[in-house]
Design a protein around this motif. Structure first.
Motif, PDB file in Angstrom:
ATOM      1  N   LEU A  25      -3.779  26.348  52.814  1.00  0.00           N
ATOM      2  CA  LEU A  25      -4.145  27.558  52.089  1.00  0.00           C
ATOM      3  C   LEU A  25      -5.205  27.251  51.044  1.00  0.00           C
ATOM      4  N   ALA A  26      -5.074  26.107  50.410  1.00  0.00           N
ATOM      5  CA  ALA A  26      -6.023  25.736  49.365  1.00  0.00           C
ATOM      6  C   ALA A  26      -7.418  25.474  49.934  1.00  0.00           C
ATOM      7  N   GLN A  27      -7.487  25.172  51.232  1.00  0.00           N
ATOM      8  CA  GLN A  27      -8.760  24.845  51.845  1.00  0.00           C
ATOM      9  C   GLN A  27      -9.488  26.092  52.351  1.00  0.00           C
ATOM     10  N   THR A  28      -8.812  27.247  52.355  1.00  0.00           N
ATOM     11  CA  THR A  28      -9.418  28.477  52.841  1.00  0.00           C
ATOM     12  C   THR A  28      -9.805  29.364  51.668  1.00  0.00           C
ATOM     13  N   ALA A  29     -10.417  30.506  51.999  1.00  0.00           N
ATOM     14  CA  ALA A  29     -10.805  31.446  50.958  1.00  0.00           C
ATOM     15  C   ALA A  29      -9.548  32.016  50.304  1.00  0.00           C
ATOM     16  N   PRO A  30      -9.602  32.353  48.996  1.00  0.00           N
ATOM     17  CA  PRO A  30      -8.434  32.908  48.295  1.00  0.00           C
ATOM     18  C   PRO A  30      -7.892  34.141  49.008  1.00  0.00           C
ATOM     19  N   GLN A  31      -6.606  34.221  49.147  1.00  0.00           N
ATOM     20  CA  GLN A  31      -5.958  35.354  49.789  1.00  0.00           C
ATOM     21  C   GLN A  31      -4.860  35.885  48.880  1.00  0.00           C
ATOM     22  N   LYS A  32      -4.610  37.175  48.994  1.00  0.00           N
ATOM     23  CA  LYS A  32      -3.640  37.836  48.134  1.00  0.00           C
ATOM     24  C   LYS A  32      -2.222  37.413  48.510  1.00  0.00           C
ATOM     25  N   ILE A  33      -1.474  36.964  47.527  1.00  0.00           N
ATOM     26  CA  ILE A  33      -0.104  36.493  47.758  1.00  0.00           C
ATOM     27  C   ILE A  33       0.871  37.343  46.946  1.00  0.00           C
ATOM     28  N   GLY A  34       1.930  37.807  47.591  1.00  0.00           N
ATOM     29  CA  GLY A  34       2.959  38.579  46.920  1.00  0.00           C
ATOM     30  C   GLY A  34       4.316  37.910  47.074  1.00  0.00           C
ATOM     31  N   TYR A  35       5.306  38.427  46.391  1.00  0.00           N
ATOM     32  CA  TYR A  35       6.643  37.877  46.521  1.00  0.00           C
ATOM     33  C   TYR A  35       7.676  38.979  46.314  1.00  0.00           C
ATOM     34  N   THR A  36       8.882  38.731  46.783  1.00  0.00           N
ATOM     35  CA  THR A  36       9.969  39.698  46.622  1.00  0.00           C
ATOM     36  C   THR A  36      11.288  38.971  46.432  1.00  0.00           C
ATOM     37  N   ASN A  37      12.191  39.604  45.722  1.00  0.00           N
ATOM     38  CA  ASN A  37      13.535  39.056  45.535  1.00  0.00           C
ATOM     39  C   ASN A  37      14.424  39.694  46.594  1.00  0.00           C
ATOM     40  N   VAL A  38      14.709  38.947  47.641  1.00  0.00           N
ATOM     41  CA  VAL A  38      15.460  39.474  48.786  1.00  0.00           C
ATOM     42  C   VAL A  38      16.839  39.981  48.368  1.00  0.00           C
ATOM     43  N   ASP A  39      17.507  39.219  47.533  1.00  0.00           N
ATOM     44  CA  ASP A  39      18.858  39.619  47.116  1.00  0.00           C
ATOM     45  C   ASP A  39      18.826  40.932  46.335  1.00  0.00           C
ATOM     46  N   ASP A 130      16.607  43.362  59.759  1.00  0.00           N
ATOM     47  CA  ASP A 130      15.471  43.786  60.577  1.00  0.00           C
ATOM     48  C   ASP A 130      14.708  44.912  59.882  1.00  0.00           C
ATOM     49  N   LYS A 131      15.451  45.838  59.311  1.00  0.00           N
ATOM     50  CA  LYS A 131      14.836  46.955  58.585  1.00  0.00           C
ATOM     51  C   LYS A 131      14.054  46.438  57.379  1.00  0.00           C
ATOM     52  N   LEU A 132      14.632  45.509  56.656  1.00  0.00           N
ATOM     53  CA  LEU A 132      13.980  44.948  55.476  1.00  0.00           C
ATOM     54  C   LEU A 132      12.704  44.217  55.866  1.00  0.00           C
ATOM     55  N   GLN A 133      12.778  43.422  56.925  1.00  0.00           N
ATOM     56  CA  GLN A 133      11.592  42.689  57.379  1.00  0.00           C
ATOM     57  C   GLN A 133      10.478  43.647  57.773  1.00  0.00           C
ATOM     58  N   LYS A 134      10.832  44.725  58.481  1.00  0.00           N
ATOM     59  CA  LYS A 134       9.838  45.712  58.921  1.00  0.00           C
ATOM     60  C   LYS A 134       9.122  46.336  57.728  1.00  0.00           C
ATOM     61  N   ASN A 135       9.866  46.637  56.675  1.00  0.00           N
ATOM     62  CA  ASN A 135       9.271  47.266  55.498  1.00  0.00           C
ATOM     63  C   ASN A 135       8.474  46.276  54.657  1.00  0.00           C
ATOM     64  N   ILE A 136       8.897  45.023  54.632  1.00  0.00           N
ATOM     65  CA  ILE A 136       8.113  43.995  53.941  1.00  0.00           C
ATOM     66  C   ILE A 136       6.760  43.846  54.641  1.00  0.00           C
ATOM     67  N   ASP A 137       6.785  43.820  55.959  1.00  0.00           N
ATOM     68  CA  ASP A 137       5.550  43.718  56.728  1.00  0.00           C
ATOM     69  C   ASP A 137       4.635  44.904  56.434  1.00  0.00           C
ATOM     70  N   ALA A 138       5.209  46.108  56.395  1.00  0.00           N
ATOM     71  CA  ALA A 138       4.419  47.319  56.164  1.00  0.00           C
ATOM     72  C   ALA A 138       3.777  47.310  54.782  1.00  0.00           C
ATOM     73  N   VAL A 139       4.565  46.952  53.765  1.00  0.00           N
ATOM     74  CA  VAL A 139       4.041  46.906  52.397  1.00  0.00           C
ATOM     75  C   VAL A 139       2.951  45.847  52.272  1.00  0.00           C
TER      76      VAL A 139
END
Length: 215
Positions: A25-39, A130-139
């Motif tokens: 990742l450090a060798q490529t162009a900067p990309q937007k990174i997000g995070y979420t608290n699954v619990d 599965d529902k959570l993963q689908k919505n994380i992907d969408a967001v």
């Protein structure tokens, strides 16, 4: 009644993390990174309460069966104690063998019940994950996040994200995507009860001692 570990779902962490920050990742162009608290997100989902209720009912059924088996063991153990002195040797040996068999049956049932509750939990969670993963992907797609990490730390584990800017947290965005109004703070995660073996009684202890003394 004891409780299972908090509804952390350590195995789900890998499934809900799109990727981790790597050296490439450090060798490529900067990309937007997000995070979420699954619990946190899971605890806010209405399905969590439904799963908790179903697991509680399922665990109660198993616990009642375990109590019935133990009650039989306790009753026969007390009867043995009262009549052992007057029993013929073959009868006494048979009673001791029966009590040992009941005790082993209780221990085996408890092990199987605990495994069954865990399997039930996993089955109930799959559609929610599965529902959570689908919505994380969408967001992530809608907001231009190339990577989404998990900031939740389970029991004895280190979160994938150790530090990040507040505007990188997409937890509330995921909840809103599912039509859920984010809470002010993470709600208590659901737990599932597990069948627990009752404590040994004097009858059980005495039977074990007498058996050893015979040998």
């Amino acid at each position: 009644m004891s409780s299972f570990p908090k509804f952390r779902l350590l195995l789900a962490t890998a499934a809900l993390t799109l990727t981790t920050a790597t050296a490439t990742l450090a060798q490529t162009a900067p990309q937007k990174i997000g995070y979420t608290n699954v619990d946190y997100v899971l605890s806010q989902m209405p399905e969590s309460k439904q799963i908790e209720s179903q697991l509680k009912d399922y665990s109660t059924q198993l616990e009642n069966q375990l109590k019935a088996k133990y009650q039989e063991y306790q009753t026969k153990g007390e009867a043995y104690q009262k009549g052992a002195a007057t029993m013929a040797e073959p009868v006494r040996a048979d009673k001791e063998k029966e009590l040992q068999s009941l005790q082993q049956s209780i221990q085996e049932f408890q092990r199987n019940a605990e495994a069954s509750v865990q399997q039930k939990q996993q089955a109930l969670l799959k559609p929610v994950l599965d529902k959570l993963q689908k919505n994380i992907d969408a967001v992530a797609d809608e907001n231009g996040y190339a990577y989404v990490l998990n900031s939740d730390a389970g029991y004895g584990t280190t979160p994938i994200l150790l530090h990040g800017p507040k505007d990188g947290d997409i937890s509330d965005l995921v909840l809103k995507k599912m039509g859920i109004t984010p809470g002010a703070a993470p709600a208590a995660a659901p737990t599932a009860a597990k069948p627990a073996a009752p404590a040994a009684t004097p009858a059980a202890t005495s039977t074990k001692t007498k058996t050893k003394s015979k040998k």
